[in-house]
Design a protein around this motif. Structure first.
Motif, mmCIF file in Angstrom:
data_model
loop_
_atom_site.group_PDB
_atom_site.id
_atom_site.type_symbol
_atom_site.label_atom_id
_atom_site.label_comp_id
_atom_site.label_asym_id
_atom_site.label_seq_id
_atom_site.Cartn_x
_atom_site.Cartn_y
_atom_site.Cartn_z
ATOM 1 N N GLU A 1 0.853 -1.194 0.000
ATOM 2 C CA GLU A 1 0.000 0.000 0.000
ATOM 3 C C GLU A 1 0.887 1.242 0.000
ATOM 4 O O GLU A 1 1.693 1.443 0.912
ATOM 5 C CB GLU A 1 -0.902 -0.003 1.229
ATOM 6 N N VAL A 2 0.744 2.045 -1.035
ATOM 7 C CA VAL A 2 1.645 3.182 -1.236
ATOM 8 C C VAL A 2 0.872 4.490 -1.310
ATOM 9 O O VAL A 2 -0.154 4.576 -1.981
ATOM 10 C CB VAL A 2 2.432 3.018 -2.562
ATOM 11 N N LEU A 3 1.359 5.489 -0.612
ATOM 12 C CA LEU A 3 0.903 6.858 -0.850
ATOM 13 C C LEU A 3 2.035 7.568 -1.578
ATOM 14 O O LEU A 3 3.167 7.640 -1.088
ATOM 15 C CB LEU A 3 0.600 7.570 0.472
ATOM 16 N N TYR A 4 1.724 8.070 -2.761
ATOM 17 C CA TYR A 4 2.754 8.700 -3.599
ATOM 18 C C TYR A 4 2.610 10.211 -3.508
ATOM 19 O O TYR A 4 1.585 10.769 -3.884
ATOM 20 C CB TYR A 4 2.595 8.191 -5.031
ATOM 21 N N ASP A 5 3.649 10.865 -2.980
ATOM 22 C CA ASP A 5 3.623 12.325 -2.906
ATOM 23 C C ASP A 5 4.097 12.885 -4.244
ATOM 24 O O ASP A 5 5.284 13.076 -4.486
ATOM 25 C CB ASP A 5 4.509 12.822 -1.761
ATOM 26 N N ASP A 6 3.125 13.124 -5.094
ATOM 27 C CA ASP A 6 3.389 13.574 -6.466
ATOM 28 C C ASP A 6 3.166 15.075 -6.617
ATOM 29 O O ASP A 6 3.043 15.566 -7.729
ATOM 30 C CB ASP A 6 2.464 12.808 -7.428
ATOM 31 N N ARG A 7 3.099 15.793 -5.517
ATOM 32 C CA ARG A 7 2.799 17.225 -5.628
ATOM 33 C C ARG A 7 3.926 17.923 -6.373
ATOM 34 O O ARG A 7 5.090 17.812 -5.985
ATOM 35 C CB ARG A 7 2.603 17.815 -4.230
ATOM 36 N N PRO A 8 3.571 18.636 -7.434
ATOM 37 C CA PRO A 8 4.613 19.148 -8.321
ATOM 38 C C PRO A 8 5.370 20.365 -7.768
ATOM 39 O O PRO A 8 6.537 20.548 -8.071
ATOM 40 C CB PRO A 8 3.855 19.523 -9.594
ATOM 41 N N LYS A 9 4.724 21.200 -6.984
ATOM 42 C CA LYS A 9 5.382 22.466 -6.629
ATOM 43 C C LYS A 9 5.653 22.581 -5.134
ATOM 44 O O LYS A 9 5.669 23.673 -4.587
ATOM 45 C CB LYS A 9 4.510 23.633 -7.098
ATOM 46 N N VAL A 10 5.833 21.454 -4.483
ATOM 47 C CA VAL A 10 6.054 21.482 -3.037
ATOM 48 C C VAL A 10 7.525 21.132 -2.780
ATOM 49 O O VAL A 10 8.072 20.219 -3.405
ATOM 50 C CB VAL A 10 5.094 20.492 -2.345
ATOM 51 N N SER A 11 8.154 21.869 -1.874
ATOM 52 C CA SER A 11 9.592 21.688 -1.641
ATOM 53 C C SER A 11 9.871 20.340 -0.993
ATOM 54 O O SER A 11 9.021 19.796 -0.281
ATOM 55 C CB SER A 11 10.119 22.792 -0.737
ATOM 56 N N PRO A 12 11.074 19.800 -1.190
ATOM 57 C CA PRO A 12 11.440 18.524 -0.554
ATOM 58 C C PRO A 12 11.279 18.609 0.958
ATOM 59 O O PRO A 12 10.778 17.663 1.590
ATOM 60 C CB PRO A 12 12.915 18.347 -0.939
ATOM 61 N N GLY A 13 11.654 19.739 1.557
ATOM 62 C CA GLY A 13 11.555 19.870 3.020
ATOM 63 C C GLY A 13 10.130 19.664 3.498
ATOM 64 O O GLY A 13 9.875 18.919 4.456
ATOM 65 N N VAL A 14 9.195 20.289 2.834
ATOM 66 C CA VAL A 14 7.779 20.153 3.209
ATOM 67 C C VAL A 14 7.320 18.713 2.991
ATOM 68 O O VAL A 14 6.609 18.140 3.818
ATOM 69 C CB VAL A 14 6.907 21.143 2.402
ATOM 70 N N LYS A 15 7.762 18.117 1.899
ATOM 71 C CA LYS A 15 7.352 16.729 1.632
ATOM 72 C C LYS A 15 7.894 15.776 2.697
ATOM 73 O O LYS A 15 7.190 14.870 3.155
ATOM 74 C CB LYS A 15 7.831 16.296 0.244
ATOM 75 N N PHE A 16 9.136 15.987 3.101
ATOM 76 C CA PHE A 16 9.702 15.113 4.140
ATOM 77 C C PHE A 16 8.959 15.300 5.453
ATOM 78 O O PHE A 16 8.651 14.345 6.166
ATOM 79 C CB PHE A 16 11.194 15.395 4.342
ATOM 80 N N LYS A 17 8.685 16.563 5.769
ATOM 81 C CA LYS A 17 7.938 16.856 7.005
ATOM 82 C C LYS A 17 6.579 16.164 6.986
ATOM 83 O O LYS A 17 6.143 15.588 7.982
ATOM 84 C CB LYS A 17 7.724 18.378 7.137
ATOM 85 N N ASP A 18 5.898 16.253 5.844
ATOM 86 C CA ASP A 18 4.577 15.615 5.735
ATOM 87 C C ASP A 18 4.686 14.096 5.868
ATOM 88 O O ASP A 18 3.851 13.462 6.520
ATOM 89 C CB ASP A 18 3.910 15.985 4.408
ATOM 90 N N ALA A 19 5.726 13.533 5.258
ATOM 91 C CA ALA A 19 5.893 12.068 5.336
ATOM 92 C C ALA A 19 6.109 11.663 6.797
ATOM 93 O O ALA A 19 5.556 10.659 7.271
ATOM 94 C CB ALA A 19 7.050 11.606 4.465
ATOM 95 N N GLU A 20 6.894 12.456 7.512
ATOM 96 C CA GLU A 20 7.136 12.137 8.920
ATOM 97 C C GLU A 20 5.860 12.317 9.746
ATOM 98 O O GLU A 20 5.580 11.557 10.666
ATOM 99 C CB GLU A 20 8.241 13.024 9.477
ATOM 100 N N LEU A 21 5.111 13.343 9.406
ATOM 101 C CA LEU A 21 3.866 13.600 10.130
ATOM 102 C C LEU A 21 2.862 12.463 9.893
ATOM 103 O O LEU A 21 2.215 11.974 10.825
ATOM 104 C CB LEU A 21 3.286 14.942 9.672
ATOM 105 N N LEU A 22 2.734 12.012 8.627
ATOM 106 C CA LEU A 22 1.732 10.994 8.286
ATOM 107 C C LEU A 22 2.103 9.625 8.844
ATOM 108 O O LEU A 22 1.232 8.856 9.210
ATOM 109 C CB LEU A 22 1.548 10.912 6.770
ATOM 110 N N GLY A 23 3.396 9.298 8.861
ATOM 111 C CA GLY A 23 3.826 8.149 9.625
ATOM 112 C C GLY A 23 3.812 6.795 8.962
ATOM 113 O O GLY A 23 3.737 5.772 9.651
ATOM 114 N N ALA A 24 3.926 6.733 7.624
ATOM 115 C CA ALA A 24 4.080 5.414 6.985
ATOM 116 C C ALA A 24 5.374 4.779 7.487
ATOM 117 O O ALA A 24 6.358 5.486 7.702
ATOM 118 C CB ALA A 24 4.125 5.573 5.464
#
Lengths: 600, 600
Positions: A531-554
């Motif tokens: 089961e994969v959640l793919y962060d494909d957001r085109p205009k979001v910075s890597p820092g924000v994406k990493f923060k979100d991944a840590e927040l979501l907790g996969a």
């Protein structure tokens, strides 16, 4: 992520006190609809479904059969068992268009009892265990901690039906074992403690507590294996003392002794003991409380306990249930002028206090009872000598001997339990800890079956009342406990078997090749059942994406970014451990293996 | 069967009118907990889970994301859209311990609107479709037919959010197509009909009706493809007639004409028309009704329609929603002495009736309006000539011309629709049929978003109000419709994809070998993924077992009995078709194949 209905929040919700609540809201798992009432968003619902599935599987493996009762129920069955009243303000009550009384069920003992009564009639059809996973309601005075104490919540409740005590014991142990398997599979640490039965009634109950500092329940453990919810701790009763040689009680002036400390200091200075110093434990403190009974009647109660202990309101509440309790107010004192604040002593309380005659009402004959009920801590045994109030301002009485100079209406478990107190079973000194109640099992006995007439024919053709057990797991609360136990400052960190997704694939930068590789990895993993959640957001910075991944907790995060040019992607375990660079050709295999290992 | 929590009943429940209700109770699928409120027993819950799974899959395939809202909701959002009041007595309302107003949600438009408002802010995030499968509440005046009209029931409700009209149309069509797939997979016949929007509001709606004689909804179809719920049928308005040559109205004595038939007979005898006979269609019948508005206000309404048509109370109710309607009572007539029972005519009604001045209240200026509102059937166009009441006992007026001698406050769709009436789109004569509403889709437009302030920034950075659709499937009702459509006198006969079990294996007789063979077949089939209920009851006669199998309704019944001695068992399809004798060695393969074919 571009299509998922999700907005992560950087700020904690203002009403959140505990980490699980903050993070579940910030990570877009739940959202508050009203106090203690939550909406489940897509990611939260996925976790909930997985928790429910584990509970269901183990219930079925334990021989439970699933049914589903309404939440909206008529008053009558709850009236028959007395719970319509006993639940007091905790029960949501309503009337329908024909003025029929209904409730939103907090638990379903009555309905299960009636259902089995309706369907079964012979001992041959028992034992039987039924369960449901269902939405329940409780109008909590203080909903708190998000899902931990809510007003609308999901419970798994199971009920067992047996003819004999041995049958009930077997059913109870069967559920107890299933609970152990459930919490183990969920990855939730638990302690099984003796508990009080409260409004549920019944002979015996145990709670499954998940130890955590934010828990609402305090429990005790001894080195010898005793464990109990603090409400269920029974104070070991000391032996009575001889008092033939005790001096007569004597009233002394004790000016300026507003506190127990000042009273003890004055006693040591003015009335020293020959053998040792007076301590707070030599004083008898009489605490005035007000009970509100389910029928609305208010009663003043005085609890007498050694001056070195406080009244524990939760223990007291458990002891006087279904009454609600609060410190007495001005009006209560005004109604009882015999209670001299700061100087209350036994002489005006309980059996030795002023008597009041209650006129006859209905079938009850007129009765005479003491104006103020007086209950003592079990440590106040016959022969113990006390300094206590003399019912006059500025005066205390010394050498007042329990059993000689005063008695009470009974004892009560209301004093705080302290670390170091002896376990009631002699298994050593108690230590205290806090936990969340995630499960509660009750050997109900025949209370509900008796009240509602559930009998079956036994082997001899005789009608016998069925004996029941009731077994609850707070499903939404267990989910919150999981979030609480699996987080760090950055966010949630789910165990794999309840995570909303096993892997979050994060594509960073603007390189089209990166997004293509990430999409292809996502497709490949999904095809393998990961089961994969793919962060494909085109205009979001890597820092924000990493923060979100840590927040979501996969449990696993795969970063597809700059390294792709060198043929590598990064795999990061969320719960700690090394991030590894993996050749892109190997990553699908590696991640599949890692997920399988996490789920094993 | 010896351990399954099940008791089949031979007698129909006393409150059951329709077959699905009778059989679902008798077969132990559901049980009544209160009027319109049911408990799900193990077999019923299995069917429900399968129906839900099909609905969920198709919603997800259509791009819907699942969430889950509380059932217990605060008043405020429903107050903002007016539905707190509009729902009238159909809404379960309650207060919590702090006297806060709450409701049990009948539908969740408000909450979804607020959730999206809370989470989203840009047109880029749309379109969005969310759904839930959730327990809903409606305090029906007349709960009936078991699950078909309940007070606690399960709905799948979905909501779409778009910026443009075209977007809404696409979302609407997307859901419409998903509904067609869902009902096709469920095996539920459906007709899509134009519908009224009722309390939901919005510009357009369609219902999915499952045609059945026991349906509560009447719908019409024309040869040219027009289909509508009867409430939504719009009467084609005839052209106005010239009335320059019409004679003046004249009042005549019409003694002993209590009915329209007697009036027509008297007219033909005493006042014959030269060209043709008078018929009931020449009379104008004025029907007195009482409306109760959501605020409790009672209003007398008179509907004028051709004397050959009855008022259809359901059409009328749809037309005056949210008001409730009933025939006027004695008190209403007493309050309006101008209404002479049996002789009511337009002269005392509507614009030409007595006027009443209403004093100013709040911001409303004082107004003068007619005491009795008068609404006409659309057929009563200008120039039509009528025999109608003269507002005096024993007198009627003839040649009263609409538009010349009287007008009304408006028109209303309240007259019955009859087979043969012309379709409003000119597609031919209508035929009538009955159905169960299993789905309802609404193009809501901006009503809810407007009321609750759901806007997003559009491409030009301008705030625009979002446009919404709302899409419901009655999940528990669909299950009842399936039971209704798949039964015979002996019991239920489920389609395989929603059956609680694919096969019922029945062991007959007392031969140990029979029970062993049946148990082994059950194990073999279960291992292959076939869902089997094994009737292993040792002391129950074959006749009773066959009856139970027919009542429970598994698609296939395998009988292991006497034939086993000759090496054969019997396979009976429940929905009809030949029972076949199968060599015992082949039966597992054959049954597996048959089940696969039924599920294909």
């Amino acid at each position: 992520m571009t299509s998922l209905f999700l907005r992560t929040l950087r700020e904690d919700p203002v009403d959140a006190e505990v980490a699980s609540h903050k993070l579940l809201v910030r990570a877009g798992y739940i959202r508050r609809a009203a106090p203690g009432i939550y909406t489940w968003l897509p990611l939260g619902l996925r976790v909930l479904a997985k928790v429910e599935a584990i509970v269901r599987e183990e219930m079925e493996d334990a021989g439970g059969q699933e049914v589903h009762f309404p939440a909206l129920l008529p008053r009558e069955p709850y009236e028959a068992t007395g719970r319509w009243e006993e639940y007091g303000a905790n029960l949501f009550r309503l009337t329908d268009r024909k003025d029929g009384d209904y409730l939103l069920a907090p638990t379903h003992e009555e309905m299960f009892t009636l259902l089995v009564k309706d369907m079964y009639s012979s001992y041959k059809e028992l034992p039987l265990t039924l369960f449901q996973i269902q939405t329940k309601y409780r109008d909590e005075a203080r909903p708190r901690a998000g899902l931990i104490r809510g007003r609308e919540f999901i419970m798994k409740d199971a009920y067992s039906f047996d003819v004999t005590e041995e049958g009930l014991e077997a059913s109870y142990q069967n559920q107890r074992a299933a609970y152990q398997r459930i919490f183990t599979r969920l990855g939730l640490e638990y302690v099984i403690v003796a508990a009080t039965s409260g409004a549920m009634g019944g002979s015996r109950s145990e709670e499954f507590l998940n130890p955590t500092a934010i828990g609402e329940d305090t429990f005790v453990r001894s080195p010898g294996g005793y464990a109990a919810n603090v409400e269920a701790v029974v104070t070991p009763v000391p032996e009575a003392l001889p008092y033939d040689d005790a001096p007569a009680a004597h009233v002394e002036d004790t000016p300026d002794t507003p506190t127990i400390d000042s009273l003890v200091a004055l006693a040591n200075e003015r009335f020293p003991r020959p053998d040792r110093e007076w301590t707070a434990a030599d004083t008898l403190k009489n605490v005035v409380l007000a009970l509100t009974h389910p029928d609305g009647r208010r009663e003043v109660l005085v609890v007498g306990l050694p001056g070195d202990r406080e009244v524990d309101l939760k223990r007291l509440e458990a002891a006087v249930e279904p009454a609600e309790v609060e410190p007495a107010g001005e009006a209560d004192f005004a109604a009882h002028p015999e209670l001299v604040k700061g100087y209350i002593g036994p002489e005006v309380l309980g059996p030795q206090g002023p008597q009041v005659t209650v006129p006859a009402e209905g079938k009850t004959p007129a009765s005479s009872h003491s104006a103020v009920r007086y209950l003592l801590d079990p440590r106040v045994v016959e022969g113990t000598r006390w300094i206590t109030g003399a019912n006059q301002h500025g005066k205390h009485v010394f050498d007042l001997v329990a059993g000689r100079d005063f008695t009470a209406d009974g004892t009560i478990e209301a004093a705080e339990v302290r670390a170091g107190d002896p376990a009631p079973d002699g298994s050593g000194p108690l230590e205290l800890a806090r936990g969340i109640e995630i499960g509660h099992i009750f050997a109900l006995g025949r209370k509900y079956a008796q009240a509602l007439g559930l009998t079956v024919l036994d082997e001899n053709g005789k009608q016998v009342v069925v004996t029941m057990g009731s077994y609850g797991i707070g499903v939404t609360r267990a989910l919150a406990a999981l979030a609480e136990a699996n987080h760090d400052e950055a966010g949630l960190a789910w165990p794999a078997h309840v995570a909303p997704m096993h892997v979050q694939v994060v594509a960073t930068g603007k390189d089209q090749a990166v997004f293509e590789a990430a999409a292809s990895l996502t497709a490949e993993l999904s095809a393998r059942g990961v089961e994969v959640l793919y962060d494909d957001r085109p205009k979001v910075s890597p820092g924000v994406k990493f923060k979100d991944a840590e927040l979501l907790g996969a449990p696993l995060v795969v970063v597809v970014g700059r390294g792709l040019a060198d043929g590598v992607v990064e795999v990061r375990p969320r719960q700690g451990g090394e991030a590894v660079q993996v050749p892109v050709a190997e990553v699908a295999d590696l991640v599949t293996e890692k997920v399988a290992a996490l789920l094993a």
